[in-house]
Design a protein around this motif. Structure first.
Motif, PDB file in Angstrom:
ATOM      1  N   THR A  81      49.952  33.329  37.641  1.00  0.00           N
ATOM      2  CA  THR A  81      49.932  34.795  37.618  1.00  0.00           C
ATOM      3  C   THR A  81      48.623  35.384  38.121  1.00  0.00           C
ATOM      4  OG1 THR A  81      49.185  34.756  35.314  1.00  0.00           O
ATOM      5  CG2 THR A  81      51.561  34.916  35.700  1.00  0.00           C
ATOM      6  N   GLU A  82      47.579  34.555  38.248  1.00  0.00           N
ATOM      7  CA  GLU A  82      46.298  35.049  38.727  1.00  0.00           C
ATOM      8  C   GLU A  82      46.229  34.975  40.245  1.00  0.00           C
ATOM      9  OE1 GLU A  82      43.187  32.972  36.648  1.00  0.00           O
ATOM     10  OE2 GLU A  82      43.495  34.161  34.845  1.00  0.00           O
ATOM     11  N   LYS A  83      45.209  35.617  40.797  1.00  0.00           N
ATOM     12  CA  LYS A  83      45.026  35.641  42.255  1.00  0.00           C
ATOM     13  C   LYS A  83      44.217  34.407  42.659  1.00  0.00           C
ATOM     14  CE  LYS A  83      43.388  38.643  46.020  1.00  0.00           C
ATOM     15  NZ  LYS A  83      44.595  38.486  46.849  1.00  0.00           N
ATOM     16  N   HIS A  84      44.904  33.375  43.095  1.00  0.00           N
ATOM     17  CA  HIS A  84      44.234  32.118  43.438  1.00  0.00           C
ATOM     18  C   HIS A  84      43.847  32.025  44.910  1.00  0.00           C
ATOM     19  CE1 HIS A  84      44.561  30.045  39.555  1.00  0.00           C
ATOM     20  NE2 HIS A  84      45.667  30.752  39.409  1.00  0.00           N
ATOM     21  N   ASN A  85      44.171  33.034  45.679  1.00  0.00           N
ATOM     22  CA  ASN A  85      43.624  33.138  47.029  1.00  0.00           C
ATOM     23  C   ASN A  85      43.022  34.526  47.160  1.00  0.00           C
ATOM     24  OD1 ASN A  85      42.988  33.285  49.737  1.00  0.00           O
ATOM     25  ND2 ASN A  85      44.791  32.128  50.380  1.00  0.00           N
ATOM     26  N   GLN A  86      41.698  34.588  47.073  1.00  0.00           N
ATOM     27  CA  GLN A  86      41.029  35.876  46.965  1.00  0.00           C
ATOM     28  C   GLN A  86      40.802  36.575  48.298  1.00  0.00           C
ATOM     29  OE1 GLN A  86      37.500  34.044  45.192  1.00  0.00           O
ATOM     30  NE2 GLN A  86      36.252  35.110  46.711  1.00  0.00           N
ATOM     31  N   PRO A 134      32.939  35.269  42.544  1.00  0.00           N
ATOM     32  CA  PRO A 134      33.906  34.714  41.592  1.00  0.00           C
ATOM     33  C   PRO A 134      35.003  35.733  41.281  1.00  0.00           C
ATOM     34  CG  PRO A 134      31.646  34.377  40.835  1.00  0.00           C
ATOM     35  CD  PRO A 134      31.586  35.362  41.964  1.00  0.00           C
ATOM     36  N   THR A 135      36.255  35.270  41.174  1.00  0.00           N
ATOM     37  CA  THR A 135      37.373  36.190  40.984  1.00  0.00           C
ATOM     38  C   THR A 135      38.276  35.856  39.802  1.00  0.00           C
ATOM     39  OG1 THR A 135      38.640  34.907  42.611  1.00  0.00           O
ATOM     40  CG2 THR A 135      37.472  36.853  43.424  1.00  0.00           C
ATOM     41  N   HIS A 136      38.125  34.680  39.194  1.00  0.00           N
ATOM     42  CA  HIS A 136      38.844  34.404  37.954  1.00  0.00           C
ATOM     43  C   HIS A 136      38.079  33.358  37.151  1.00  0.00           C
ATOM     44  CE1 HIS A 136      40.557  30.394  38.804  1.00  0.00           C
ATOM     45  NE2 HIS A 136      40.826  30.819  40.027  1.00  0.00           N
ATOM     46  N   HIS A 137      38.445  33.177  35.890  1.00  0.00           N
ATOM     47  CA  HIS A 137      37.727  32.274  34.998  1.00  0.00           C
ATOM     48  C   HIS A 137      38.423  30.921  34.865  1.00  0.00           C
ATOM     49  CE1 HIS A 137      35.725  36.008  33.754  1.00  0.00           C
ATOM     50  NE2 HIS A 137      34.763  35.231  33.306  1.00  0.00           N
ATOM     51  N   VAL A 138      37.624  29.903  34.513  1.00  0.00           N
ATOM     52  CA  VAL A 138      38.158  28.596  34.126  1.00  0.00           C
ATOM     53  C   VAL A 138      37.553  28.207  32.787  1.00  0.00           C
ATOM     54  CG1 VAL A 138      38.427  27.899  36.536  1.00  0.00           C
ATOM     55  CG2 VAL A 138      36.384  27.205  35.275  1.00  0.00           C
ATOM     56  N   THR A 139      38.283  27.379  32.065  1.00  0.00           N
ATOM     57  CA  THR A 139      37.814  26.851  30.784  1.00  0.00           C
ATOM     58  C   THR A 139      37.835  25.330  30.856  1.00  0.00           C
ATOM     59  OG1 THR A 139      38.704  28.770  29.606  1.00  0.00           O
ATOM     60  CG2 THR A 139      38.199  26.816  28.295  1.00  0.00           C
ATOM     61  N   THR A 140      36.746  24.702  30.437  1.00  0.00           N
ATOM     62  CA  THR A 140      36.601  23.254  30.536  1.00  0.00           C
ATOM     63  C   THR A 140      36.871  22.581  29.191  1.00  0.00           C
ATOM     64  OG1 THR A 140      34.242  23.340  30.012  1.00  0.00           O
ATOM     65  CG2 THR A 140      34.857  23.533  32.337  1.00  0.00           C
ATOM     66  N   THR A 141      37.153  21.291  29.237  1.00  0.00           N
ATOM     67  CA  THR A 141      37.305  20.513  28.006  1.00  0.00           C
ATOM     68  C   THR A 141      35.931  20.058  27.516  1.00  0.00           C
ATOM     69  OG1 THR A 141      37.651  18.480  29.283  1.00  0.00           O
ATOM     70  CG2 THR A 141      39.602  19.715  28.634  1.00  0.00           C
ATOM     71  N   ASP A 142      35.821  19.874  26.214  1.00  0.00           N
ATOM     72  CA  ASP A 142      34.516  19.670  25.585  1.00  0.00           C
ATOM     73  C   ASP A 142      33.753  18.465  26.111  1.00  0.00           C
ATOM     74  OD1 ASP A 142      34.903  21.894  24.036  1.00  0.00           O
ATOM     75  OD2 ASP A 142      35.513  20.786  22.242  1.00  0.00           O
ATOM     76  N   ASP A 143      34.445  17.370  26.384  1.00  0.00           N
ATOM     77  CA  ASP A 143      33.760  16.121  26.711  1.00  0.00           C
ATOM     78  C   ASP A 143      33.671  15.862  28.213  1.00  0.00           C
ATOM     79  OD1 ASP A 143      36.456  15.788  27.068  1.00  0.00           O
ATOM     80  OD2 ASP A 143      36.556  13.780  26.181  1.00  0.00           O
ATOM     81  N   GLU A 151      31.452  25.877  28.766  1.00  0.00           N
ATOM     82  CA  GLU A 151      32.872  25.940  28.390  1.00  0.00           C
ATOM     83  C   GLU A 151      33.677  26.869  29.281  1.00  0.00           C
ATOM     84  OE1 GLU A 151      35.669  27.134  24.526  1.00  0.00           O
ATOM     85  OE2 GLU A 151      33.503  27.465  24.474  1.00  0.00           O
ATOM     86  N   ARG A 152      33.079  27.978  29.714  1.00  0.00           N
ATOM     87  CA  ARG A 152      33.857  28.987  30.451  1.00  0.00           C
ATOM     88  C   ARG A 152      32.958  29.674  31.481  1.00  0.00           C
ATOM     89  NH1 ARG A 152      38.633  31.798  30.202  1.00  0.00           N
ATOM     90  NH2 ARG A 152      38.588  34.057  30.498  1.00  0.00           N
ATOM     91  N   PHE A 153      33.486  29.814  32.684  1.00  0.00           N
ATOM     92  CA  PHE A 153      32.721  30.454  33.748  1.00  0.00           C
ATOM     93  C   PHE A 153      33.694  30.954  34.815  1.00  0.00           C
ATOM     94  CE2 PHE A 153      32.774  25.850  34.175  1.00  0.00           C
ATOM     95  CZ  PHE A 153      33.284  25.645  35.438  1.00  0.00           C
ATOM     96  N   ALA A 154      33.214  31.849  35.670  1.00  0.00           N
ATOM     97  CA  ALA A 154      34.042  32.450  36.716  1.00  0.00           C
ATOM     98  C   ALA A 154      33.845  31.713  38.036  1.00  0.00           C
ATOM     99  CB  ALA A 154      33.705  33.927  36.880  1.00  0.00           C
ATOM    100  N   VAL A 155      34.928  31.611  38.812  1.00  0.00           N
ATOM    101  CA  VAL A 155      34.903  30.878  40.076  1.00  0.00           C
ATOM    102  C   VAL A 155      35.606  31.682  41.175  1.00  0.00           C
ATOM    103  CG1 VAL A 155      34.915  28.649  38.885  1.00  0.00           C
ATOM    104  CG2 VAL A 155      37.089  29.667  39.611  1.00  0.00           C
ATOM    105  N   ASN A 156      35.395  31.256  42.412  1.00  0.00           N
ATOM    106  CA  ASN A 156      36.173  31.797  43.521  1.00  0.00           C
ATOM    107  C   ASN A 156      37.478  31.004  43.652  1.00  0.00           C
ATOM    108  OD1 ASN A 156      35.202  29.381  44.569  1.00  0.00           O
ATOM    109  ND2 ASN A 156      34.047  30.310  46.229  1.00  0.00           N
ATOM    110  N   SER A 157      38.330  31.358  44.606  1.00  0.00           N
ATOM    111  CA  SER A 157      39.643  30.716  44.663  1.00  0.00           C
ATOM    112  C   SER A 157      40.297  30.910  46.022  1.00  0.00           C
ATOM    113  CB  SER A 157      40.547  31.301  43.563  1.00  0.00           C
ATOM    114  OG  SER A 157      41.632  30.466  43.298  1.00  0.00           O
ATOM    115  N   PHE A 158      40.741  29.782  46.628  1.00  0.00           N
ATOM    116  CA  PHE A 158      41.371  29.824  47.951  1.00  0.00           C
ATOM    117  C   PHE A 158      42.448  28.741  48.055  1.00  0.00           C
ATOM    118  CE2 PHE A 158      37.053  31.368  48.415  1.00  0.00           C
ATOM    119  CZ  PHE A 158      37.207  32.539  49.136  1.00  0.00           C
ATOM    120  N   HIS A 159      43.539  28.871  47.306  1.00  0.00           N
ATOM    121  CA  HIS A 159      44.562  27.839  47.360  1.00  0.00           C
ATOM    122  C   HIS A 159      45.894  28.391  46.839  1.00  0.00           C
ATOM    123  CE1 HIS A 159      44.881  26.755  42.958  1.00  0.00           C
ATOM    124  NE2 HIS A 159      43.805  27.512  42.952  1.00  0.00           N
ATOM    125  N   HIS A 160      46.980  27.687  47.182  1.00  0.00           N
ATOM    126  CA  HIS A 160      48.278  28.010  46.594  1.00  0.00           C
ATOM    127  C   HIS A 160      49.009  26.746  46.165  1.00  0.00           C
ATOM    128  CE1 HIS A 160      51.296  26.881  49.762  1.00  0.00           C
ATOM    129  NE2 HIS A 160      50.191  26.866  50.488  1.00  0.00           N
TER     130      HIS A 160
END
Length: 241
Positions: free
Chosen positions: A138-143, A151-160, A169-178
């Motif tokens: 549902t997010e815009k993965h091709n900006q 950066p145009t959307h956030h990602v969340t990482t696993t603890d280890d 744990e959480r940061f914003a990234v760019n995106s160019f894929h489908h």
């Protein structure tokens, strides 16, 4: 001793206004710059025959796989959907051979965007050919046309995970894929996802193969924390020396 990182090249497969039919192998400069700033010597590996992969890998300490075309669905046992757009099976087959050669030689691999996807296919996983049609993204993965470094959307990482270790744990990234990872390949685990559950990061069980769906090479100048991805990969490569 100098750390040498091989970057698998992309190549033009259509005539262009500038090059005509003078087809070229190339790599975007941002990948090279990120590796240089990590203290490594980048070497571009021209697209070649899969049988030469072990010889290429013998000359480097690590392998970086960049973005580009979609991965050919028939390589993971599926018929292509209309949404797939351009693929390049010659590039796919060569990069898969490089990944397997690097794994055999215990040399680290970093995949970025398409690079992460082709790692997954090389290790027996498969992909969503279109994350909107098949995975309910549902997010815009091709900006595009938003500027690459924003950066145009956030990602969340696993603890280890390695990504959690260097970026939190959480940061914003760019995106160019489908396309995106569906079922992870052998000995691969998902270590980051977007809020709509698209895979944004992977890691092998032994930590020697890593990947991200976003493009740190495009963000690292304005957002210098993303240089840590290249620095981390360079550290993995030093373990071979």
């Amino acid at each position: 001793m100098t750390i040498k990182i091989g970057i698998a090249s992309n190549h033009l497969i259509h005539p262009t206004e500038r090059f005509g039919t003078n087809f070229v192998d190339y790599i975007q400069r941002d990948y090279v710059t990120g590796l240089r700033h990590a203290g490594t010597l980048p070497l571009v590996l021209p697209l070649g025959d899969p049988k030469d992969a072990e010889d290429y890998i013998a000359g480097v300490d690590g392998l970086l796989l960049s973005g580009g075309q979609g991965v050919t669905p028939i390589l993971y046992g599926e018929e292509p959907l209309a949404e797939v757009a351009e693929t390049d099976i010659y590039r796919d087959q060569f990069e898969i051979a490089l990944i397997k050669a690097a794994q055999k030689a215990d040399k680290p691999v970093l995949g970025i965007c398409r690079g992460m996807q082709v790692i997954n296919v090389a290790l027996g996983g498969n992909l969503y050919q279109d994350i909107y049609k098949q995975a309910g993204a549902t997010e815009k993965h091709n900006q595009y046309p938003t500027s690459w470094e924003i950066p145009t959307h956030h990602v969340t990482t696993t603890d280890d995970s390695w990504l959690h270790q260097i970026l939190g744990e959480r940061f914003a990234v760019n995106s160019f894929h489908h396309q995106g990872i569906h079922e992870p390949g052998d000995n691969l685990k998902v270590v980051a996802k977007s809020d709509d559950q698209v895979v944004e990061g992977i890691e092998s069980n032994d930590g020697r193969i890593i990947g991200v769906e976003f493009h740190p090479e495009m963000m690292r100048v304005v957002h210098p924390e993303f240089q840590r991805i290249f620095d981390y990969f360079a550290k993995l490569a030093t373990e071979n020396q």
